[in-house]
Design an enzyme around this catalytic site. Structure first.
Site, PDB file in Angstrom:
ATOM      1  N   GLY A   8     -93.187 -39.154  75.789  1.00 12.55           N
ATOM      2  CA  GLY A   8     -93.906 -38.050  76.419  1.00 12.55           C
ATOM      3  C   GLY A   8     -95.032 -37.516  75.560  1.00 12.55           C
ATOM      4  CB  ALA A  10     -99.957 -38.924  76.884  1.00 19.27           C
ATOM      5  N   GLY A  11     -98.331 -35.815  76.949  1.00 16.48           N
ATOM      6  CA  GLY A  11     -98.228 -34.559  77.680  1.00 16.48           C
ATOM      7  C   GLY A  11     -98.576 -33.378  76.800  1.00 16.48           C
ATOM      8  CB  ILE A  13     -94.478 -30.027  74.346  1.00 18.85           C
ATOM      9  CG1 ILE A  13     -94.458 -28.647  75.025  1.00 18.85           C
ATOM     10  CG2 ILE A  13     -93.638 -30.008  73.069  1.00 18.85           C
ATOM     11  CD1 ILE A  13     -93.071 -28.203  75.476  1.00 18.85           C
ATOM     12  CB  THR A 124     -85.417 -26.070  77.979  1.00 18.01           C
ATOM     13  OG1 THR A 124     -85.839 -24.795  78.476  1.00 18.01           O
ATOM     14  CG2 THR A 124     -84.292 -26.571  78.879  1.00 18.01           C
ATOM     15  CG  ASP A 125     -85.591 -20.743  76.676  1.00 21.65           C
ATOM     16  OD1 ASP A 125     -85.972 -21.529  77.577  1.00 21.65           O
ATOM     17  OD2 ASP A 125     -86.146 -19.641  76.474  1.00 21.65           O
ATOM     18  CD  GLU A 126     -86.243 -22.680  82.298  1.00 19.20           C
ATOM     19  OE1 GLU A 126     -85.661 -22.840  83.396  1.00 19.20           O
ATOM     20  OE2 GLU A 126     -87.468 -22.771  82.157  1.00 19.20           O
ATOM     21  CE1 TYR A 148     -86.901 -28.973  82.410  1.00 21.61           C
ATOM     22  CE2 TYR A 148     -86.649 -26.592  82.333  1.00 21.61           C
ATOM     23  CZ  TYR A 148     -86.974 -27.781  81.709  1.00 21.61           C
ATOM     24  OH  TYR A 148     -87.358 -27.781  80.394  1.00 21.61           O
ATOM     25  CE  LYS A 152     -84.963 -30.914  78.611  1.00 20.46           C
ATOM     26  NZ  LYS A 152     -85.709 -32.087  78.043  1.00 20.46           N
TER      27      LYS A 152
END
Length: 340
Positions: A8, A10-11, A13, A124-126, A148, A152
């Protein structure tokens, strides 16, 4: 030569991580492994590619044979590839499970087969779900509340299995909202900047009082570089800032940069389903290693907004085809010379 792979890369982050690692580890070969989906852009890494500092391999993290080829000989794999937009996960949740869970499993198995020395997994914090008060530490139970965050959390369960079964050298990172240039404009800061630049009002969910913490992409990349060297295998590290804002405050700051009053450009829209009120994480564990945020959103935001206004051509197709482009701003309210 030692080798670092960034999935990832090229995204948004991933490209900031690539920039940081290119500078901090100049003798390492850098390989960016990216499917080049809508959120990736070759211009994010063009400088690294044209100078020969990095190699781009275009492919899917779910392709096991290719993943094995890419990570073969790697000392470090930074797994940043993911589907990440919560709104999209409600309409296409199977894609999120495929990329975020199966893709992570594929990368882990490829790393196991190829004997990779260290893997940094970007979560992620989610995964903690809504945190109304205080802050979640790394021992807080996972409680994902949307497709989502569930995907994760599922990826982390696969990692847990590999840690126990194979003693895999994995370090997991749970970051809060990351901001900066090059972020695809489906998130609040770039989208609002482009909305106002195109003369559209800001569509704000619900009351706009949902709260989020914001961390600069450069600070997050610095945390990844530190954990490559000092992160404890099998450990989880929260990476976050103390910069907490309501969505309506973000809208107000961006409106002010353009020279507008918030009440003239805000357009409240129905809230999305299960929109968590607040996320918050305790980053004491990584701060004990010497990391701390060096940037603040309030200082960086004018420059970030200016970047989007200067690079609107990148997103012309998006801004022309937004499903809900928003109400036009009254032409009489538009400042003659916006403050950028």
């Amino acid at each position: 030569m030692p080798k670092i792979v960034i999935t990832g890369g090229a995204g948004f982050i991933g490209s900031h991580i690539a920039d940081r690692l290119s500078e901090q580890f100049p003798v390492h070969d850098l390989v960016i492994f990216d499917k080049m989906t809508y959120a990736a852009d070759i211009r994010n890494i063009q400088g690294l590619i044209t100078t020969g500092r990095a190699e781009l391999v275009v492919g899917d993290v779910c392709d096991f044979d290719l993943a094995c080829q890419v990570v073969d000989g790697a000392d470090h794999v930074i797994h940043a590839a993911a589907e990440s937009h919560v709104d999209n996960s409600f309409g296409n949740s199977l894609l999120f499970t495929r990329t975020n869970v199966y893709g992570t499993h594929t990368i882990l198995e490829a790393c196991r087969r190829m004997g990779v020395k260290r893997i940094i997994h970007i979560s992620t914090d989610e995964v903690y779900g809504e945190v109304r008060d205080g802050a979640a530490d790394e021992g807080t139970a996972l409680n994902p509340t949307n497709p989502y965050s569930a995907s994760k959390a599922g990826a982390e369960m696969v990692i847990s299995g590999y840690l126990h079964s194979y003693r895999m050298p994995v370090v997991t990172v749970r970051g809060n909202n990351i901001y900066g240039i090059r972020q695809y404009p489906e998130k609040i800061i770039p989208r609002f900047a482009l909305q106002l630049d195109s003369g559209k009002k800001l569509p704000l969910y619900g009351s706009g009082r949902n709260r989020r913490h914001y961390l600069a992409a450069q600070d997050f990349a610095a945390a990844i570089a530190l954990l490559m060297q000092r992160g404890k295998i099998g450990e989880i590290y929260n990476v976050g800032s103390d910069d907490e804002f309501e969505n309506i405050q973000i809208a107000d700051m961006i409106a002010g940069i353009f020279g507008y009053r918030l009440e003239d450009v805000i357009d409240f829209v129905p809230d999305r389903p299960f929109n968590d009120w607040r996320y918050a994480i305790d980053s004491s564990r990584i701060r004990a290693l010497g990391w701390s945020p060096q940037r603040r959103l309030i200082d960086d935001l004018p420059g970030v907004v200016h970047w989007y206004r200067s690079n609107v051509f990148r997103f012309r197709r998006l801004t022309a085809g937004l499903a809900n482009p928003g109400t036009d701003i009254d032409a009489r309210l538009r400042p003659a010379t916006p403050d950028t």
